[in-house]
Design an enzyme around this catalytic site. Sequence first.
Site, PDB file in Angstrom:
ATOM      1  N   ARG A 104       0.862  -1.203   0.000  1.00  0.00           N
ATOM      2  CA  ARG A 104       0.000   0.000   0.000  1.00  0.00           C
ATOM      3  C   ARG A 104       0.879   1.227   0.000  1.00  0.00           C
ATOM      4  O   ARG A 104       1.733   1.378   0.868  1.00  0.00           O
ATOM      5  CB  ARG A 104      -0.827   0.058   1.299  1.00  0.00           C
ATOM      6  CG  ARG A 104      -1.992  -0.815   1.325  1.00  0.00           C
ATOM      7  CD  ARG A 104      -3.067  -0.369   2.273  1.00  0.00           C
ATOM      8  NE  ARG A 104      -2.684   0.152   3.574  1.00  0.00           N
ATOM      9  CZ  ARG A 104      -3.550   0.645   4.431  1.00  0.00           C
ATOM     10  NH1 ARG A 104      -4.826   0.716   4.129  1.00  0.00           N
ATOM     11  NH2 ARG A 104      -3.155   1.071   5.592  1.00  0.00           N
ATOM     12  N   THR A 108      -1.323   7.533  -0.760  1.00  0.00           N
ATOM     13  CA  THR A 108      -2.568   7.414  -1.547  1.00  0.00           C
ATOM     14  C   THR A 108      -3.435   6.239  -1.102  1.00  0.00           C
ATOM     15  O   THR A 108      -4.617   6.181  -1.449  1.00  0.00           O
ATOM     16  CB  THR A 108      -2.230   7.195  -3.025  1.00  0.00           C
ATOM     17  OG1 THR A 108      -1.543   5.935  -3.141  1.00  0.00           O
ATOM     18  CG2 THR A 108      -1.327   8.304  -3.567  1.00  0.00           C
ATOM     19  N   ASP A 200      -0.263  -2.951  11.943  1.00  0.00           N
ATOM     20  CA  ASP A 200       0.231  -3.363  10.626  1.00  0.00           C
ATOM     21  C   ASP A 200       0.595  -4.850  10.687  1.00  0.00           C
ATOM     22  O   ASP A 200       1.547  -5.237  11.378  1.00  0.00           O
ATOM     23  CB  ASP A 200       1.452  -2.514  10.239  1.00  0.00           C
ATOM     24  CG  ASP A 200       1.907  -2.808   8.818  1.00  0.00           C
ATOM     25  OD1 ASP A 200       1.960  -1.867   8.015  1.00  0.00           O
ATOM     26  OD2 ASP A 200       2.214  -3.988   8.514  1.00  0.00           O
ATOM     27  N   ASP A 203       4.224  -5.840   9.646  1.00  0.00           N
ATOM     28  CA  ASP A 203       5.217  -5.419  10.645  1.00  0.00           C
ATOM     29  C   ASP A 203       5.140  -6.285  11.899  1.00  0.00           C
ATOM     30  O   ASP A 203       6.172  -6.651  12.480  1.00  0.00           O
ATOM     31  CB  ASP A 203       5.002  -3.949  11.026  1.00  0.00           C
ATOM     32  CG  ASP A 203       5.499  -3.001   9.944  1.00  0.00           C
ATOM     33  OD1 ASP A 203       6.256  -3.458   9.056  1.00  0.00           O
ATOM     34  OD2 ASP A 203       5.131  -1.816   9.982  1.00  0.00           O
TER      35      ASP A 203
END
Length: 209
Positions: A104, A108, A200, A203
Amino acid sequence: MQGVTVVDHPLVQHKLTIMRDKATSTASFRRLLREISLLLCYEVTRELELTTREIETPMQPMTAPTLEGKKLVFASVLRAGNGLLDGMLDLVPAARVAHVGLYRDHETLEAVEYFFKAPSDLADRLVIVVDPMLATANSAIMAVDKLKERGATNLRFLCLLAAPEGIARFTKAHPDVPVVTASIDEKLNEKGYIVPGLGDAGDRMYGTK
Ligand code: PRP
Ligand code: URA
């Protein structure tokens, strides 16, 4: 919700709670994701078609059920999809594997493709796309677009957490692709993260924060 299954099994919900907890270590997060993927795999394959074959047990011959058709394809959306993939392959070791590399863009929130490799005969196979997170759905929509471009017609999408916004966008873009998830959370925040969520996923799996 049409085409969306939430797996509310107590073991799934218990493990998910530990994964959400920010105190959970990288090692535990990875182990739990693998364990949960077994349970989610059980759900997403629930309606696989069976045929029969003749076997002989030590006692007598019998006509016994067996999976029909060609082997499944698990399509992992990198990186975090691999956390689901590993457990799914424990359960269905003969499955074929596709890798769809997407990240991603943090500004944006658009998905950016960097890798694609899939079996050539996708048209003949059920393709189960796996990614723990369905947030804006940009990644999931692009992954399914790419797999359809390569011939896939029979797909499912399996995730751990979904945002209501992502579910709405995904089911509009691909109404023919059923979604299986362990939770539909409250919403996306202003940065496109699922809340309450788990942070995340990539992560947390790989300790890269
Ligand atoms: C995460 C996640 C999904 C995507 C979901 O991947 O694994 O692929 O975000 O967000 P979306 O629905 O808004 O597209 P990320 O892009 O962070 O890449 P990574 O797995 O390499 O960390
Ligand atoms: N990707 C993640 O890993 N987590 C989110 O909350 C949203 C997208």
